[in-house]
Design an enzyme around this catalytic site. Structure first.
Site, mmCIF file in Angstrom:
data_model
loop_
_atom_site.group_PDB
_atom_site.id
_atom_site.type_symbol
_atom_site.label_atom_id
_atom_site.label_comp_id
_atom_site.label_asym_id
_atom_site.label_seq_id
_atom_site.Cartn_x
_atom_site.Cartn_y
_atom_site.Cartn_z
ATOM 1 C CG HIS A 1 -3.628 -3.672 3.107
ATOM 2 N ND1 HIS A 1 -2.702 -3.162 3.982
ATOM 3 C CD2 HIS A 1 -4.240 -2.610 2.540
ATOM 4 C CE1 HIS A 1 -2.755 -1.840 3.962
ATOM 5 N NE2 HIS A 1 -3.681 -1.481 3.092
ATOM 6 C CB CYS B 1 -0.991 -0.045 1.152
ATOM 7 S SG CYS B 1 -2.453 0.945 0.789
ATOM 8 C CD GLU C 1 -1.200 -6.242 5.061
ATOM 9 O OE1 GLU C 1 -0.928 -6.581 3.892
ATOM 10 O OE2 GLU C 1 -1.360 -5.061 5.411
HETATM 11 N N1 GLN Z 1 -1.981 6.626 2.785
HETATM 12 C C1 GLN Z 1 -2.097 5.886 1.588
HETATM 13 C C2 GLN Z 1 -3.468 6.031 0.955
HETATM 14 O O1 GLN Z 1 -4.411 6.420 1.586
HETATM 15 C C3 GLN Z 1 -1.776 4.416 1.831
HETATM 16 C C4 GLN Z 1 -2.721 3.735 2.770
HETATM 17 C C5 GLN Z 1 -2.194 2.444 3.321
HETATM 18 O O2 GLN Z 1 -0.988 2.199 3.317
HETATM 19 N N2 GLN Z 1 -3.078 1.610 3.834
HETATM 20 O O3 GLN Z 1 -3.625 5.748 -0.202
#
Ligand code: GLN
Length: 540
Positions: free
Chosen positions: A508, A382, A510
Site C-alpha cells: 500500500h 493490493c 498510499e
Molecule cells: N483481500 C486481499 C488479501 O487479503 C487484498 C487485501 C487488500 O487489498 N488490502 O490479500
C-alpha cells in the site's frame, strides 16, 4: 517525571469536526518551532482495533510500519508531520479493557474489585504516559467521539486526573461548531456553551476553544464565547472552512494557536516558523492550471473516507508535479465488459482500489481489461493488483477460470492464493501480513525510475499473494514481476511490458505518502496520466 507536556483535543456538538486535522496542524506548528512532538488517538469503541471494521463504519484502516491497524486520523498525523506513528499511537476502549481483564485473570489486582475508576482510567493514563517516556516535548492526545457520549466518559475522567498527576503539565483544547443560521444571519454560540458545560460537569475546564465555522467570527462572538465558557479571549480560536485540509496549519498559525499553547505552558515564544515550502505546496494544490482525470474504482465509493490515503496521495503527487488530479470514485459493481468503454473513456488514468471479498470483483476486472487493452495508465493496489493478475490470466493467457482463492476457493487456476503462513489462522483480528516489508525492484522497471533505488520498504495488509507456480507462464506472455520480497520471494510488483504504464503493487504505497514527500508510485502514475495528450484522447 519527564518534562513532557500533554495536550488533549476533545470535541463537542457534532462528530466530524476535524479534530485529527487540528491535532495534526498544531503538531506541525510545534515541530516547526523545533519541539519533539507525537500524536496519539484514543477511540472509544470496543473493537480492539479498527482492523475488523467495515470501511462503511469508520472509513479506511491505516497501517503503520510496525503493523498496527489504526484509525485513519493517524494517516493525517503522518501526512502533515512526516513523523511515523506506531502501535502506541492508537488505542481503543477494547484494547484498554482487554489489558485490564487480562491482568485481572492473571491475579494482578490482588483480589480487588476491578472498576472503571481507578482501573480503566489508570490504564488510559498509563497508555498516554507511555509516549511521554520517549522524550517528547509534547504528546498530543486526540479523544475520539464527542463529549457527552457514554463511551467517552472514562477518557474525560482520565484527563481530569492527569491535571493533578502531572502537576498541571496538561492543557485541554476543545473543538466545537458555531453554526450559522442563514435566516437570522447569525453565528450561534449556544451549542458551544452547552458542550463546554458538559466538560465542566465532568470536572474539566478547557483551556483553549477552537471554533469550527463557515463565516469569520466577529469580535462579539469571540467575547461572548470567552465570557460564557470561562476562557480568555485570545484562547478563542477560529477554524474557518478551508479549501483544502492542508491550509489548516496556515490558518492556525494566523490564529496563533501554537503561541497560545506555549503561553499556557509558560514556555517563551521565540522566533517564528518557516512554512514557505508548505505554502507553495498548498498554493499548487489549490491553483494548478494542469489537471488529469483519474477514475478510482472501488466498492465503498459512497464513503470517500474509505479511500482516504489514496485520495491524499494523489493530491500530494499532483502538487509534486504541479498537475491537479481530478478524482472520480466509480462503483465497481456498476462496471462490466459491456459498459466499461462508455464509463471509462473520459479518464486519463485508472486506479483499482484495495479491498476484501467477492463483491464488485468482476467490475474491477472489467475496468482493468479496458485499461490494458486501451493503453490507459493503470495502478492496481493490493486487491487491485490481484485483480490485474486474474484479468491477465483470463484474457491473455486464456485461463478462463483463473481466480483468487479468496473469491473462489476451488478454482482450477488459483493465480492468487492464500499465503502459506495464513493457512492455519482462524482469528481475523490483527492476523494478516501487516506492516513494513522489504522489496527489491528491478532496475528496468517503471517504478525504479521514480524510486531511484532498488531496495525499498513498503507497508502491507493482506492474506493472499501472487501464486509463484504461474510466474513463468505470466512472464512469457508479458506480465512480469518487477518487485520481489528478498526474504520470502513473494511477488510485490507486477508490470505489463508493452503498455504505457500498467503496474500492480501488493503493498500500500498510499500509507507512506506525505505532503512534503509525495510517493514515487503516485508520482510515476500521474506523470504517465499527464502524458496522454489531446490527440491520444481523440483516437480512443
Ligand atoms: N483481500 C486481499 C488479501 O487479503 C487484498 C487485501 C487488500 O487489498 N488490502 O490479500
Amino acid at each position: 517525571m519527564t518534562n513532557t507536556r500533554y495536550i488533549f483535543i476533545t470535541g463537542g456538538v457534532t462528530s466530524s469536526l476535524g479534530k485529527g486535522i487540528i491535532s495534526s496542524s498544531l503538531a506541525k506548528l510545534l515541530l516547526g518551532r523545533g519541539f519533539k512532538v507525537t500524536i496519539q488517538k484514543f477511540d472509544p469503541y470496543i473493537n480492539v482495533d479498527p482492523g475488523t471494521l467495515n470501511p462503511y463504519e469508520h472509513g479506511e484502516c491505516f497501517v503503520t510500519d510496525d503493523g498496527a491497524e489504526t484509525d485513519l486520523d493517524l494517516g493525517h498525523y503522518e501526512r502533515f508531520t512526516d513523523v511515523r506513528t506506531s502501535q502506541a499511537n492508537n488505542v481503543t476502549t477494547g484494547r484498554i479493557y482487554q489489558t485490564v481483564i487480562n491482568k485481572e485473570r492473571h491475579g494482578d489486582y490482588l483480589g480487588k474489585t476491578v472498576q472503571v475508576i481507578p482501573h480503566i482510567t489508570d490504564e488510559i493514563k498509563r497508555r498516554i504516559k507511555l509516549l511521554g517516556k520517549d522524550d517528547y516535548d509534547f504528546v498530543i492526545t486526540e479523544i475520539g467521539g464527542t463529549v457527552g457520549d457514554i463511551e467517552s466518559f472514562p477518557y474525560i475522567e482520565a484527563i481530569r486526573q492527569m491535571r493533578w498527576d502531572t502537576d498541571g503539565k496538561i492543557i485541554v483544547i476543545h473543538l466545537t461548531l458555531v453554526p450559522y443560521l442563514a435566516t437570522s444571519k447569525e453565528l450561534k454560540t449556544k451549542p458551544t456553551q452547552h458542550s463546554v458545560k458538559l466538560l465542566l460537569e465532568n470536572g474539566v475546564q478547557p483551556d483553549i476553544l477552537v471554533l469550527r465555522t463557515e463565516k469569520s467570527l466577529t469580535s462579539d462572538v469571540r467575547e461572548k464565547v470567552a465570557k460564557f465558557c470561562n476562557v480568555s479571549i485570545n484562547s478563542v480560536i477560529e477554524s474557518i472552512d478551508a479549501k483544502t485540509i492542508y491550509e489548516v496549519p496556515l490558518l492556525m498559525q494566523k490564529e496563533k494557536l501554537d503561541e497560545v499553547v506555549l503561553k499556557k505552558f509558560n514556555i517563551p515564544v521565540e522566533g517564528g516558523i518557516d512554512l514557505k515550502q508548505w505554502e507553495t505546496i498548498v498554493s499548487k494544490i489549490k491553483n494548478s492550471d494542469c489537471s488529469v482525470k483519474i477514475a478510482l474504482v472501488g466498492k465503498y465509493v459512497e464513503l470517500p473516507d474509505a479511500y482516504k490515503s489514496i485520495n491524499e496521495s494523489l493530491i500530494h503527487a499532483g502538487a509534486g508535479i504541479d498537475c491537479k488530479p481530478n478524482i472520480t470514485f466509480l462503483h465497481s459493481e456498476k462496471i462490466s465488459d459491456q459498459n466499461s468503454y462508455e464509463i471509462l473513456k473520459e479518464y486519463d488514468g485508472i486506479i483499482v482500489a484495495p479491498g476484501f471479498g467477492h463483491r464488485g470483483i468482476e467490475g474491477k476486472i472489467s475496468a482493468i481489461k479496458y485499461a490494458r487493452e486501451n493503453n490507459i495508465p493503470f495502478l492496481g493496489i493490493c486487491l487491485g493488483m490481484q485483480c490485474a493478475v486474474i484479468e491477465f490470466a483470463r484474457n491473455v493467457m486464456n485461463l478462463k477460470d483463473a481466480n483468487s482463492t479468496e473469491i473462489h476457493q476451488n478454482t482450477a487456476n488459483p493465480v492468487i492464493d492464500l499465503m502459506e503462513e495464513q493457512k492455519n489462522i482462524i482469528d481475523l483480528g490483527g492476523s494478516m501480513r501487516l506492516g513494513a516489508y522489504r522489496c527489491k525492484i528491478d532496475k528496468h522497471s517503471k517504478l525504479f525510475e521514480e524510486y531511484k533505488k532498488s531496495d525499498i520498504s513498503e507497508r502491507h495488509r493482506h492474506r493472499y499473494e501472487f501464486n509463484d507456480k504461474y510466474l513463468k507462464a505470466f512472464e512469457e506472455k508479458g506480465m512480469i514481476a518487477t518487485g520481489i520480497n528478498p526474504e520470502s520471494n513473494l511477488v510485490e510488483i507486477i508490470e505489463i511490458k508493452n503498455h504505457k504504464w500498467f503496474t500492480g503493487v501488493q503493498f500500500h504505497p498510499e500509507y507512506k505518502s506525505t505532503v512534503l514527500n509525495p510517493h514515487p508510485v503516485f508520482i510515476s502514475f500521474l506523470k504517465a496520466c499527464n502524458l496522454i495528450n489531446y490527440k491520444d484522447k481523440k483516437e480512443r
